[in-house]
Design an enzyme around this catalytic site. Sequence first.
Site, PDB file in Angstrom:
ATOM      1  N   ASP A  13       0.814  -1.225   0.000  1.00 17.84           N
ATOM      2  CA  ASP A  13       0.000   0.000   0.000  1.00 17.84           C
ATOM      3  C   ASP A  13       0.841   1.265   0.000  1.00 17.84           C
ATOM      4  O   ASP A  13       0.457   2.285   0.585  1.00 17.84           O
ATOM      5  CB  ASP A  13      -0.975   0.016   1.197  1.00 17.84           C
ATOM      6  CG  ASP A  13      -1.793  -1.257   1.260  1.00 17.84           C
ATOM      7  OD1 ASP A  13      -2.320  -1.656   0.211  1.00 17.84           O
ATOM      8  OD2 ASP A  13      -1.885  -1.863   2.339  1.00 17.84           O
ATOM      9  N   LYS A  16       2.014   2.020  -5.218  1.00 23.07           N
ATOM     10  CA  LYS A  16       2.705   1.493  -6.401  1.00 23.07           C
ATOM     11  C   LYS A  16       1.868   1.653  -7.666  1.00 23.07           C
ATOM     12  O   LYS A  16       2.396   1.972  -8.727  1.00 23.07           O
ATOM     13  CB  LYS A  16       3.037   0.003  -6.203  1.00 23.07           C
ATOM     14  CG  LYS A  16       4.035  -0.254  -5.089  1.00 23.07           C
ATOM     15  CD  LYS A  16       4.328  -1.733  -4.913  1.00 23.07           C
ATOM     16  CE  LYS A  16       3.158  -2.515  -4.387  1.00 23.07           C
ATOM     17  NZ  LYS A  16       2.717  -2.177  -3.040  1.00 23.07           N
ATOM     18  N   GLY A  40      -4.248  -4.659  -4.326  1.00 26.85           N
ATOM     19  CA  GLY A  40      -5.255  -3.679  -4.733  1.00 26.85           C
ATOM     20  C   GLY A  40      -4.516  -2.418  -5.139  1.00 26.85           C
ATOM     21  O   GLY A  40      -4.063  -1.667  -4.292  1.00 26.85           O
ATOM     22  N   HIS A  41      -4.314  -2.249  -6.429  1.00 25.04           N
ATOM     23  CA  HIS A  41      -3.555  -1.103  -6.915  1.00 25.04           C
ATOM     24  C   HIS A  41      -4.513  -0.008  -7.379  1.00 25.04           C
ATOM     25  O   HIS A  41      -5.291  -0.209  -8.309  1.00 25.04           O
ATOM     26  CB  HIS A  41      -2.609  -1.531  -8.039  1.00 25.04           C
ATOM     27  CG  HIS A  41      -1.475  -2.375  -7.542  1.00 25.04           C
ATOM     28  ND1 HIS A  41      -0.629  -3.064  -8.361  1.00 25.04           N
ATOM     29  CD2 HIS A  41      -1.060  -2.628  -6.286  1.00 25.04           C
ATOM     30  CE1 HIS A  41       0.265  -3.715  -7.627  1.00 25.04           C
ATOM     31  NE2 HIS A  41       0.011  -3.465  -6.364  1.00 25.04           N
ATOM     32  N   GLN A 221       2.199  -5.997  -3.053  1.00 30.53           N
ATOM     33  CA  GLN A 221       2.534  -6.026  -1.631  1.00 30.53           C
ATOM     34  C   GLN A 221       3.841  -5.248  -1.386  1.00 30.53           C
ATOM     35  O   GLN A 221       4.093  -4.290  -2.101  1.00 30.53           O
ATOM     36  CB  GLN A 221       2.610  -7.468  -1.089  1.00 30.53           C
ATOM     37  CG  GLN A 221       1.264  -8.188  -1.047  1.00 30.53           C
ATOM     38  CD  GLN A 221       0.888  -8.864  -2.345  1.00 30.53           C
ATOM     39  OE1 GLN A 221       1.697  -9.523  -2.968  1.00 30.53           O
ATOM     40  NE2 GLN A 221      -0.345  -8.716  -2.764  1.00 30.53           N
ATOM     41  N   ARG A 302      -6.276   0.503   7.710  1.00 31.61           N
ATOM     42  CA  ARG A 302      -4.851   0.171   7.820  1.00 31.61           C
ATOM     43  C   ARG A 302      -4.295   0.703   9.136  1.00 31.61           C
ATOM     44  O   ARG A 302      -4.701   1.783   9.586  1.00 31.61           O
ATOM     45  CB  ARG A 302      -4.069   0.778   6.661  1.00 31.61           C
ATOM     46  CG  ARG A 302      -4.490   0.193   5.329  1.00 31.61           C
ATOM     47  CD  ARG A 302      -3.700   0.808   4.171  1.00 31.61           C
ATOM     48  NE  ARG A 302      -4.220   0.326   2.905  1.00 31.61           N
ATOM     49  CZ  ARG A 302      -4.379   1.069   1.809  1.00 31.61           C
ATOM     50  NH1 ARG A 302      -4.054   2.352   1.818  1.00 31.61           N
ATOM     51  NH2 ARG A 302      -4.850   0.548   0.706  1.00 31.61           N
ATOM     52  N   ASP A 330       2.291  14.789   1.069  1.00 28.00           N
ATOM     53  CA  ASP A 330       1.281  15.798   1.439  1.00 28.00           C
ATOM     54  C   ASP A 330       0.479  15.410   2.687  1.00 28.00           C
ATOM     55  O   ASP A 330      -0.074  16.282   3.355  1.00 28.00           O
ATOM     56  CB  ASP A 330       0.312  16.017   0.270  1.00 28.00           C
ATOM     57  CG  ASP A 330      -0.336  14.710  -0.152  1.00 28.00           C
ATOM     58  OD1 ASP A 330       0.408  13.778  -0.531  1.00 28.00           O
ATOM     59  OD2 ASP A 330      -1.572  14.589  -0.067  1.00 28.00           O
TER      60      ASP A 330
HETATM   61  P1  IMP Z   1      -2.489 -12.985   1.879  1.00 24.17           P
HETATM   62  O1  IMP Z   1      -1.557 -12.416   0.880  1.00 24.17           O
HETATM   63  O2  IMP Z   1      -3.948 -12.778   1.541  1.00 24.17           O
HETATM   64  O3  IMP Z   1      -2.180 -14.409   2.219  1.00 24.17           O
HETATM   65  O4  IMP Z   1      -2.291 -12.166   3.252  1.00 24.17           O
HETATM   66  C1  IMP Z   1      -1.079 -12.248   4.012  1.00 24.17           C
HETATM   67  C2  IMP Z   1      -0.759 -10.889   4.637  1.00 24.17           C
HETATM   68  O5  IMP Z   1      -0.381  -9.987   3.608  1.00 24.17           O
HETATM   69  C3  IMP Z   1      -1.925 -10.239   5.385  1.00 24.17           C
HETATM   70  O6  IMP Z   1      -1.398  -9.509   6.474  1.00 24.17           O
HETATM   71  C4  IMP Z   1      -2.489  -9.267   4.358  1.00 24.17           C
HETATM   72  O7  IMP Z   1      -3.156  -8.181   4.964  1.00 24.17           O
HETATM   73  C5  IMP Z   1      -1.206  -8.821   3.658  1.00 24.17           C
HETATM   74  N1  IMP Z   1      -1.429  -8.364   2.288  1.00 24.17           N
HETATM   75  C6  IMP Z   1      -1.661  -9.123   1.201  1.00 24.17           C
HETATM   76  N2  IMP Z   1      -1.796  -8.355   0.113  1.00 24.17           N
HETATM   77  C7  IMP Z   1      -1.627  -7.088   0.518  1.00 24.17           C
HETATM   78  C8  IMP Z   1      -1.603  -5.821  -0.168  1.00 24.17           C
HETATM   79  O8  IMP Z   1      -1.755  -5.727  -1.397  1.00 24.17           O
HETATM   80  N3  IMP Z   1      -1.384  -4.718   0.602  1.00 24.17           N
HETATM   81  C9  IMP Z   1      -1.170  -4.810   1.939  1.00 24.17           C
HETATM   82  N4  IMP Z   1      -1.165  -5.960   2.618  1.00 24.17           N
HETATM   83  C10 IMP Z   1      -1.395  -7.092   1.909  1.00 24.17           C
END
Ligand code: IMP
Length: 425
Positions: A13, A16, A40-41, A221, A302, A330
């Site tokens: 987050d 990116k 989630g981009h 991630q 978050r 900002d």
């Molecule tokens: P998983 O990838 O769904 O198995 O989740 C494993 C960990 O990675 C958890 O703490 C999720 O919240 C975190 N996580 C997975 N994808 C994202 C992302 O795109 N942004 C932030 N955290 C993520």
Amino acid sequence: MPVDILVGTQWGDEGKGKLIDVLTRDVDMVVRFQGGNNAGHTVEIGDKRYVLHLVPSGIFRPGVACVIGNGLVVDPVALDEELQGIEGKGFATDSVQLSNRAQMIFVYHRIADSLNESGAATKIGTTGRGIGPAYMDKMRRTGIRAIELKYLDSLAARFRAECARYNRLFAASGVPEVDVEAELAKVLRAAKRLAPLVCDTVYSVNRAVKAGKNVLFEGAQGALLDIDHGTYPFVTSSNTVSGGACTGGGVPPQSIRNVWGVIKAYTTRVGEGPFPTELFDDTGEKLRQIGREFGATTGRPRRCGWFDAVASRYACMVNGVNKLAVTKLDCLDDLDEIAVCVAYKVNGVMTTEFPASVAELEAAEPVYEYLPGWKTSISAVDCAEKLPDNAKKYLRRMAELVDSEIAIVSVGPRRDQTFAVSSLS
Ligand code: IMP
């Protein structure tokens, strides 16, 4: 060989999606190399906001090839829905290529994901998208790859066999079994639509590299969620660091030119796990509201905290980051002073190295340095020279602490709120 990789240097987050969208002005191909629809981009164009989960962020630039690489785990039903959503908003999706070697996520992986979480002594706080179980099947060599989308009879046979295996596990745990034929019908519908996109992306990517095209690898991630380098076991199940681009995209290491590290001006984390600089006070809440820090995939709030230079320096080192893109500067506009974590005190011992042990990270007391805030809105600033002195000072300190150079700064969610930096003096 102009291959760049862009990765997150925190717990995901970092912004990116926006950076990739900006960088794709000069890019011919964008390649995702790991993860799945846990990502989630978010990309904002004009007053419109788009969230992508599997499709590379180059999709909004006509003419950019968008590759879903071999290192991903792809839910075919979710991908089909995402493509339909993009088309519904008026964008073409015929530039999407899906690697025949990518693994697939099915309904039983999602059920297993929530089952693992509900029974686990150590709850990870996953996104519930079946990511971990799908990577487990890849490693145990029972996974079903995207190539099967072209061979519907064999796909159906393998899907039924895997459902039977999972249903036995679910029955033993008192979980309702998968309705095999109903779920298969959904998969086959998606397969018909996705089959023409399936190809050998290792060849198409390497052909592009050889032809001197600009290729950008898009990480999902962040480094601190990497299966090897993150805060294990509170991590995702893939290699999120730049090295993952070689295995998950099929390019050799010597083809890489730059590694862009995206770094948020403060830190956030979703899900469980250690977070030494987490704020539980009004400042944390303020950052969450100003930064709109709610998960793009799950909507979860978050966790927010100060910039952690110990963690991000480790991330920059492992990734080989040579260009930093600082986002959400900002969001610090209103603060009187800004804390930066420069070291940890772990069980009475000072360290600037990022511990591998979760117990040590949980015990880590951040050692802060305080910098003065700039107390003025910077969201209309369009070049580094116009930044207030205290903002420049903050950026210089960030760069020094993580031992890399700042090349881009972003001061808002829109494409135009981003500028290149050549000097911060
Ligand atoms: P998983 O990838 O769904 O198995 O989740 C494993 C960990 O990675 C958890 O703490 C999720 O919240 C975190 N996580 C997975 N994808 C994202 C992302 O795109 N942004 C932030 N955290 C993520």
